[in-house]
Structure formats: C-alpha cells, structure tokens
Design a protein around this motif. Structure first.
Motif, PDB file in Angstrom:
ATOM      1  N   GLU A 169     -14.100  63.039  95.235  1.00 58.62           N
ATOM      2  CA  GLU A 169     -13.737  63.019  93.815  1.00 58.62           C
ATOM      3  C   GLU A 169     -12.267  62.636  93.724  1.00 58.62           C
ATOM      4  O   GLU A 169     -11.558  62.602  94.740  1.00 58.62           O
ATOM      5  CB  GLU A 169     -14.003  64.399  93.178  1.00 58.62           C
ATOM      6  CG  GLU A 169     -13.307  65.530  93.890  1.00 58.62           C
ATOM      7  CD  GLU A 169     -13.674  66.913  93.356  1.00 58.62           C
ATOM      8  OE1 GLU A 169     -14.796  67.104  92.868  1.00 58.62           O
ATOM      9  OE2 GLU A 169     -12.797  67.793  93.439  1.00 58.62           O
ATOM     10  N   ILE A 180     -12.175  63.822  88.377  1.00 58.01           N
ATOM     11  CA  ILE A 180     -13.212  62.885  87.921  1.00 58.01           C
ATOM     12  C   ILE A 180     -14.128  62.569  89.103  1.00 58.01           C
ATOM     13  O   ILE A 180     -13.657  62.274  90.209  1.00 58.01           O
ATOM     14  CB  ILE A 180     -12.558  61.590  87.385  1.00 58.01           C
ATOM     15  CG1 ILE A 180     -11.555  61.927  86.268  1.00 58.01           C
ATOM     16  CG2 ILE A 180     -13.617  60.619  86.860  1.00 58.01           C
ATOM     17  CD1 ILE A 180     -10.711  60.760  85.790  1.00 58.01           C
ATOM     18  N   LEU A 224     -14.388  54.021  89.197  1.00 58.19           N
ATOM     19  CA  LEU A 224     -14.557  55.006  88.124  1.00 58.19           C
ATOM     20  C   LEU A 224     -13.558  54.754  87.001  1.00 58.19           C
ATOM     21  O   LEU A 224     -13.726  55.272  85.901  1.00 58.19           O
ATOM     22  CB  LEU A 224     -14.387  56.442  88.660  1.00 58.19           C
ATOM     23  CG  LEU A 224     -15.685  57.138  89.127  1.00 58.19           C
ATOM     24  CD1 LEU A 224     -16.421  56.341  90.160  1.00 58.19           C
ATOM     25  CD2 LEU A 224     -15.422  58.548  89.597  1.00 58.19           C
ATOM     26  N   LEU A 272     -12.023  55.471  81.575  1.00 57.09           N
ATOM     27  CA  LEU A 272     -13.190  55.431  82.463  1.00 57.09           C
ATOM     28  C   LEU A 272     -13.888  54.084  82.366  1.00 57.09           C
ATOM     29  O   LEU A 272     -13.977  53.484  81.280  1.00 57.09           O
ATOM     30  CB  LEU A 272     -14.159  56.557  82.087  1.00 57.09           C
ATOM     31  CG  LEU A 272     -13.556  57.972  82.109  1.00 57.09           C
ATOM     32  CD1 LEU A 272     -14.591  58.998  81.670  1.00 57.09           C
ATOM     33  CD2 LEU A 272     -13.022  58.318  83.494  1.00 57.09           C
ATOM     34  N   LEU A 320     -20.527  60.549  84.919  1.00 56.06           N
ATOM     35  CA  LEU A 320     -19.168  60.903  85.332  1.00 56.06           C
ATOM     36  C   LEU A 320     -18.854  62.282  84.784  1.00 56.06           C
ATOM     37  O   LEU A 320     -19.123  62.571  83.614  1.00 56.06           O
ATOM     38  CB  LEU A 320     -18.140  59.902  84.796  1.00 56.06           C
ATOM     39  CG  LEU A 320     -18.247  58.455  85.271  1.00 56.06           C
ATOM     40  CD1 LEU A 320     -17.024  57.653  84.820  1.00 56.06           C
ATOM     41  CD2 LEU A 320     -18.400  58.357  86.783  1.00 56.06           C
ATOM     42  N   ALA A 361     -18.383  61.048  90.257  1.00 55.14           N
ATOM     43  CA  ALA A 361     -19.602  60.355  89.826  1.00 55.14           C
ATOM     44  C   ALA A 361     -20.820  60.951  90.525  1.00 55.14           C
ATOM     45  O   ALA A 361     -20.749  61.327  91.699  1.00 55.14           O
ATOM     46  CB  ALA A 361     -19.499  58.880  90.196  1.00 55.14           C
TER      47      ALA A 361
END
Ligand code: TA6
Length: 297
Positions: free
Chosen positions: A142, A292, A57, A167, A228, A294
């Motif tokens: 996460e 963060i 990520l 990112l 994201l 996905a």
C-alpha cells in the motif's frame, strides 16, 4: 500516467532508489518488487504509485507543468499550512517549495522515503512562523503518507491542510464511493451544509468537504476491476473533488476530457479561516496521514 522509466538519471542512491529529472524537477524514483513510485522534491509531491500488477493508483495530468514554479496537477499535492483559499497562495506554499531528501530505507516490505521542509526566508515572507515538516512515504503493498507537522517557533500558530490525492480511475460516471459520511459543505452551493446518501455516484462536478467521514473510504471502480481504499487519520474531513468538463477546459494544466479518469479523495484538515485551524503550541507536533491501497474486484 507518469512515465518514470525513461527519465535521465542524476544519481543512483541504492539498488531501489534513483534520482531522475523531468524538466526542472528532481524525482526520487523507487523501483521495488512490491511497487514503483516517483516523488518530486519540488512540493514533496508523490507523482506515481504503482503496486505490482496494477495500473497506477494516482492520476497525473498530461498537461501538468514541471517548471519548479507552478504546483503539479495530479499525484498527491501537500496543501499546507492551509487548505483552500483562506490564505494566499491557494492551498498554502508547501506544494511549491523545494523539499530535502532526509532518508530512504529499504526492506523486503518496500521502501520508505522521508522528505523534509523547514521554514525559510521565502516561507516567512508568506507566513511568519517557524516550522518543520517531515513527510514519510511508505511504498509497498500500500502507499502510506504521513505528514508530521512541528511548531519550531516560540509562538503558537494555527494551521489547516490536506493530502490532496488525485486517484486514477477508469470512468468517473461508473465509480461509486462509500464511507465519506453524510454531512458535507458544498462549495458548489455557496458552502451550504447538506446531507447526502450512503453511496455517491457522479453525473456532474463535485467539490465537497465531508465533515464526518469514516476512517475508511472505499471507491469501487468496475472499469479497472478494482476497489481503492483510502484510510485517513489526523484529519477532520474528507474532500471529494472532480472538476467535470467545463472546469477541466478552463484549467490550463488539464486536458479537456481529463476529468473522466480522475477523482480526488483527500485527507483534509478543514477550517473556515486560519485562526480556527488546529492550534500547535511551541514544540508540539501533529500528524496527518493517508493510506491508499487497491483490491481486485
Ligand atoms: O480540493 C478541492 C479544491 O479545493 C477545489 O476547490 C479545486 O479548486 C482544487 O482543490 C484544485 O485547486 P488548485 O489550487 O490545485 O487549482
């Protein structure tokens, strides 16, 4: 992206946590069934976070230095006690100090690594106050970073800062972002205050401080088939940055076309000068976070 598996091992701390070395930098390497991650003690800097089945990520520059002196280009630099050029060095000193590993905790859900940084002669030389930082990094489904800032001085002080996440994206011209809010200060237009739309797509460089972001910013990345999400708290703005080609070429720690696969969405405390930053009384704390994750699309 950051290759962690072939780095020489300095110490095995547990089944999931190992200290490895890259050039002058010690890295806490986390390998868990939920995710793998790398965290540099230099800078308290998350270098890589890869949940199972996903490309990283976080973006890392192929030209980044790991010399223990210059800040690392990519991952999540900790900008503190200020964001930007309102003091020197740019983005403060936390990203170029050696942090301590305070603890690591493991469970079925993942691993939490906590790092600490305390005021020292070197930091007092740059900024004459006593402080304690704790950075909790939770690695699981996460990635959650929580920077706990405490005033350990007898004097009051002000600060700003950012968790400056880079990112990893498929193609800068194909992503679209929502949730950053409409009003922004445009660094590329003399810090003019501007109004943007609901959705942001890019065909040129960007360096903006969005002053009223939603708690969740979402970036759709059709090239990597994922979205994201970036959830921030304790901030007052979200900084969005991509240097585009000319600035990438001008930066010695980025390759010429590196801008195509990175996009910064930062959890920021913006302040036009240090005295207008957040005020912390002796003994008080403030926590800045970013989470963060996905989702496949
Ligand atoms: O967050 C955006 C920004 O402040 C840009 O203005 C750009 O300079 C970037 O950070 C990187 O700063 P650095 O000091 O790491 O080169």
């Amino acid at each position: 992206m950051m290759e962690l598996h072939n780095l020489p091992v300095v110490a095995n701390l547990s089944d999931n946590v190992t200290i490895v070395e890259k050039e002058k930098i010690k890295i806490v390497r986390v390998v868990h069934k939920k995710a793998t991650a790398g965290i540099s003690l230099f800078g308290g800097h998350v270098l890589s976070y890869q949940p199972a089945g996903q490309p990283d990520l976080l973006w890392m520059s192929d030209a980044s230095l790991f010399d223990g002196e210059k800040s690392i280009r990519g991952g999540i630099p900790v900008c503190w006690p200020w964001f930007g050029g309102i003091g020197s060095p740019n983005h403060g000193f936390a990203r170029i100090q050696e942090w301590q590993l305070v603890e690591h905790r493991e469970s079925e859900a993942g691993v939490v690594v906590s790092l600490g940084l305390k005021s020292s002669e070197a930091t007092r030389h740059i900024w004459p106050y006593e402080f304690h930082l704790l950075l909790h990094i939770a690695i699981g489904d996460e990635l959650r970073l929580s920077l706990e800032i405490t005033n350990t001085d007898e004097k009051v002080w002000n600060f700003s800062g950012a968790l400056h996440s880079y990112l990893n994206i498929g193609d800068i011209e194909k992503i679209s972002t929502t949730g950053m809010g409409k009003e922004y200060i445009d660094k590329l237009q003399n810090n003019q205050v501007c109004q943007g739309g609901e959705t942001l797509t890019l065909t040129q460089g960007i360096d903006r401080i969005y002053t009223s972001p939603d708690e969740r910013i979402i970036m759709q990345d059709p090239t990597l088939n994922r979205a994201l999400t970036v959830d921030n708290t304790g901030h007052n703005s979200a900084v969005l940055w991509n240097p585009w080609d000319e600035l990438s070429k001008a930066m010695s720690d980025m390759t010429d076309d590196a801008y195509q696969t990175m996009f910064c969405i930062e959890s920021a405390i913006f302040s036009p000068c240090l005295s207008a930053g957040i005020t912390l009384q002796p003994g008080d704390s403030h926590t800045l976070t970013t989470t963060i994750a996905a989702q496949n699309i």
